[in-house]
Design a protein around this motif. Structure first.
Motif, PDB file in Angstrom:
ATOM      1  N   VAL A 112       0.816  -1.214   0.000  1.00  0.00           N
ATOM      2  CA  VAL A 112       0.000   0.000   0.000  1.00  0.00           C
ATOM      3  C   VAL A 112       0.851   1.266   0.000  1.00  0.00           C
ATOM      4  CG1 VAL A 112      -1.661   1.365   1.334  1.00  0.00           C
ATOM      5  CG2 VAL A 112      -2.027  -1.089   1.005  1.00  0.00           C
ATOM      6  N   LYS A 113       1.788   1.367   0.945  1.00  0.00           N
ATOM      7  CA  LYS A 113       2.567   2.606   1.039  1.00  0.00           C
ATOM      8  C   LYS A 113       3.462   2.847  -0.180  1.00  0.00           C
ATOM      9  CE  LYS A 113       3.566   4.573   4.813  1.00  0.00           C
ATOM     10  NZ  LYS A 113       4.185   5.003   6.078  1.00  0.00           N
ATOM     11  N   PRO A 114       4.185   1.836  -0.670  1.00  0.00           N
ATOM     12  CA  PRO A 114       4.967   2.087  -1.883  1.00  0.00           C
ATOM     13  C   PRO A 114       4.098   2.475  -3.083  1.00  0.00           C
ATOM     14  CG  PRO A 114       5.763   0.115  -0.777  1.00  0.00           C
ATOM     15  CD  PRO A 114       4.496   0.507  -0.091  1.00  0.00           C
ATOM     16  N   MET A 115       2.954   1.818  -3.254  1.00  0.00           N
ATOM     17  CA  MET A 115       2.117   2.090  -4.416  1.00  0.00           C
ATOM     18  C   MET A 115       1.471   3.466  -4.369  1.00  0.00           C
ATOM     19  SD  MET A 115       0.282  -1.609  -5.083  1.00  0.00           S
ATOM     20  CE  MET A 115      -0.815  -0.901  -6.312  1.00  0.00           C
ATOM     21  N   THR A 116       1.231   3.959  -3.166  1.00  0.00           N
ATOM     22  CA  THR A 116       0.542   5.251  -3.027  1.00  0.00           C
ATOM     23  C   THR A 116       1.505   6.396  -2.734  1.00  0.00           C
ATOM     24  OG1 THR A 116       0.151   4.796  -0.672  1.00  0.00           O
ATOM     25  CG2 THR A 116      -1.596   4.171  -2.221  1.00  0.00           C
ATOM     26  N   ALA A 117       2.795   6.123  -2.694  1.00  0.00           N
ATOM     27  CA  ALA A 117       3.770   7.135  -2.300  1.00  0.00           C
ATOM     28  C   ALA A 117       3.781   8.335  -3.243  1.00  0.00           C
ATOM     29  CB  ALA A 117       5.163   6.521  -2.223  1.00  0.00           C
ATOM     30  N   ALA A 118       3.720   8.082  -4.547  1.00  0.00           N
ATOM     31  CA  ALA A 118       3.813   9.184  -5.514  1.00  0.00           C
ATOM     32  C   ALA A 118       2.648  10.154  -5.369  1.00  0.00           C
ATOM     33  CB  ALA A 118       3.867   8.630  -6.934  1.00  0.00           C
TER      34      ALA A 118
END
Length: 422
Positions: A112-118
Motif C-alpha cells: 500500500v505505502k509504496p504504491m501510493t507514495a507518488a
C-alpha cells in the motif's frame, strides 16, 4: 480498527518504498491502467473496497511470494515488544513469506505505502474510478492473515447476498496511510463517519482464534457504534474461522437463505452453535477499560465519547458479552458460572434482536433476564413455560414488533398474560 496511529505511521515511514516502476507495475496488476488514471475521493468514508478489488490485492500478495521477493517486517522480541537499535530506532528485517502468512501490516508496508507514495493517497483511490460508499464496515485486527480476512469477506458477501459492487470499508485501504489525520474528535474520524454513512447497512467483525479484536479500544468503539448507538435495522455480523479452518458466523437476524425456510430459526441456531466456543468464553471477559491503544490519548478520547452516551461503558461491556453469550448458549448452559455471567450481561445489554431455537431448559431463565427495549424476540423450543411467558409480558412485550414463541409449553395462563399485555 485503525491499523496505525501517528506514532506507528512514523515508524513505518522509515521503510524505503519500492521504485516507482515497481509501484506502477503493481497498480496495473491491481486493476488500473496507471496511477495517473486513478481518481480522487475526498471523503474517506466513501472509500469502500469491492470483493474484486480485494482479490486484486491478494493477486499482488501471491505474485510477490511466488517471486520470492522479501517482505519488510519490524523485529519483535519474545516479550512482544518492538526491538530498537542504540538510537532507539525500530529494527527491521527482510523475510520471505508464504501467502498464508501475510497480514495487513505486511500489506501496508510492502504494497500500500509504496504504491501510493507518488500520489500520497489512499489505496482505494488507485483502484476506484469514483466514490465507493460502503455497504459494510469491517472491524478487525491488522495482525489477522489477509487470506483469512478475504475468505470471511467473500463468505459474508455470499451469505448476505450482496451484489458485486457492494463495498466494504477497510481502514488499511480507505485511509491515506501517509497522513492518517486521526488527531480529531471521535465523531470526525473516518471510522465513525463510515459506520454512520447512509449507505452503510452494518458492521462485519472479523475475529481470529486469538480474539485480539477484544483487546483494541478502536474495535470496542466500533462495537459500541454498531451494537448500541446504531439505528434500528443496522446489522452487526461476527465471523471467525474455527480450528479446522471453516468460516463460522453469528449474524444479526436471519440470513436471506434462512429466512425463506420453514425451519428458519432452527437453521440459524444450528449455524451459530458451530461458532468457536473459545471465542465466546473470551468475549464474556470483555471489558472496555482493559482495552489497549498504541496512543493513550486515543483511548482517553474514546472512553470520553462513550461515557457521554446513555449506558456508557457498561452498555458496551454488557452488549458485547451478551451477543456472544446467546450464540454460545448451547455450549455454556450447563456451566452455572458462565450461564449466570451471560444472563447478567444480557439483562444489562442494549441488544435489540434475539433469536434462540432449540436451547432446551433455559427458556424461563432467559425470559426473566431479557433486556428492556428489545424489539425482536424469537425464542423457540427453549422449554419456556407459563412463568417465562409472564416475564416476557411484563418486561418486553410493549416494545416488541416481532415475537415467536413456537414449540414451547406456555399454557393457558402464559398465553393469557401475553394477550392482556398487548
Amino acid at each position: 480498527m485503525p491499523g496505525m496511529n501517528a506514532a506507528l505511521a512514523a515508524v513505518l515511514a522509515t521503510v524505503r518504498p519500492s521504485s516507482s516502476k515497481r509501484a506502477d507495475d503493481d497498480t496495473n496488476q491491481a486493476g488500473t491502467s496507471s496511477q495517473t488514471d486513478a481518481c480522487t475521493i475526498e471523503d474517506a468514508a466513501e472509500r469502500g473496497m469491492t470483493v474484486a478489488q480485494l482479490e486484486g490485492v491478494w493477486e499482488l500478495v501471491e505474485r510477490r511470494c511466488a517471486a520470492k521477493e522479501p517482505w519488510w517486517r519490524i523485529v519483535f522480541g519474545k516479550d512482544g515488544k518492538m526491538k530498537r537499535d542504540k538510537k532507539k530506532r525500530p529494527v527491521w528485517k527482510q523475510v520471505l513469506l508464504e501467502p498464508d502468512d501475510v497480514d495487513l501490516y505486511d500489506i501496508n508496508v510492502n504494497i500500500v505505502k509504496p504504491m501510493t507514495a507518488a500520489r500520497q493517497c489512499s489505496y482505494v483511490e488507485l483502484v476506484a474510478t469514483a466514490p465507493q460508499p460502503p455497504e459494510r464496515f469491517v472491524s478487525h485486527a491488522w495482525s489477522h492473515p489477509f487470506k483469512r480476512t478475504l475468505e470471511i469477506i467473500k463468505q459474508h458477501a455470499k451469505d448476505r447476498q450482496l451484489g458485486p459492487e457492494a463495498a466494504y470499508w477497510i481502514c488499511l485501504f480507505a485511509n491515506n496511510q501517509h497522513s492518517l489525520g486521526l488527531d480529531v474528535p471521535v465523531r470526525k474520524t473516518p471510522f465513525f463517519r463510515a459506520i454512520k454513512h447512509q449507505s452503510c447497512k452494518g458492521t462485519l467483525a472479523i475475529l481470529g482464534m486469538d480474539a485480539k479484536l477484544f483487546d483494541r479500544v478502536w474495535c470496542a468503539l466500533e462495537a459500541y457504534e454498531s451494537m448500541v448507538a446504531s439505528e434500528p435495522g443496522y446489522q452487526m455480523d461476527i465471523y471467525a474461522h474455527d480450528k479446522e479452518g471453516k468460516v463460522r458466523s453469528l449474524t444479526e437476524g436471519l440470513l436471506p437463505a434462512e429466512a425463506r425456510s420453514v425451519f428458519a430459526t432452527q437453521n440459524k441456531q444450528r449455524r451459530e452453535a458451530a461458532f468457536p466456543v473459545d471465542i465466546v468464553r473470551r468475549a464474556l471477559e470483555f471489558g472496555l477499560a482493559a482495552t489497549q491503544a498504541s496512543v493513550e490519548q486515543d483511548k482517553t478520547n474514546i472512553l470520553e465519547h462513550i461515557g457521554k452516551s446513555p449506558g456508557g461503558v457498561l452498555a458496551v461491556d454488557n452488549t458485547v458479552r451478551a451477543r456472544y453469550f446467546i450464540a454460545g448458549l448451547n455450549q455454556l448452559k450447563d456451566d452455572p458460572g458462565m450461564l449466570e455471567k451471560g444472563l447478567a450481561a444480557l439483562e444489562r445489554s442494549r441488544l435489540r434482536s434475539l433469536s434462540i431455537d432449540g436451547v432446551h431448559g433455559v427458556g424461563d431463565q432467559l425470559a426473566a433476564r431479557l433486556p428492556r427495549g428489545l424489539t425482536e424476540l424469537m425464542l423457540s423450543g427453549a422449554g419456556l413455560g407459563e412463568q417465562g411467558a409472564q416475564a416476557i409480558a411484563q418486561r418486553v412485550l410493549g416494545t416488541l414488533t416481532v415475537l415467536d414463541l413456537g414449540n414451547n409449553q406456555i399454557g393457558d395462563p402464559g398465553a393469557t398474560a401475553l394477550a392482556r399485555a398487548l
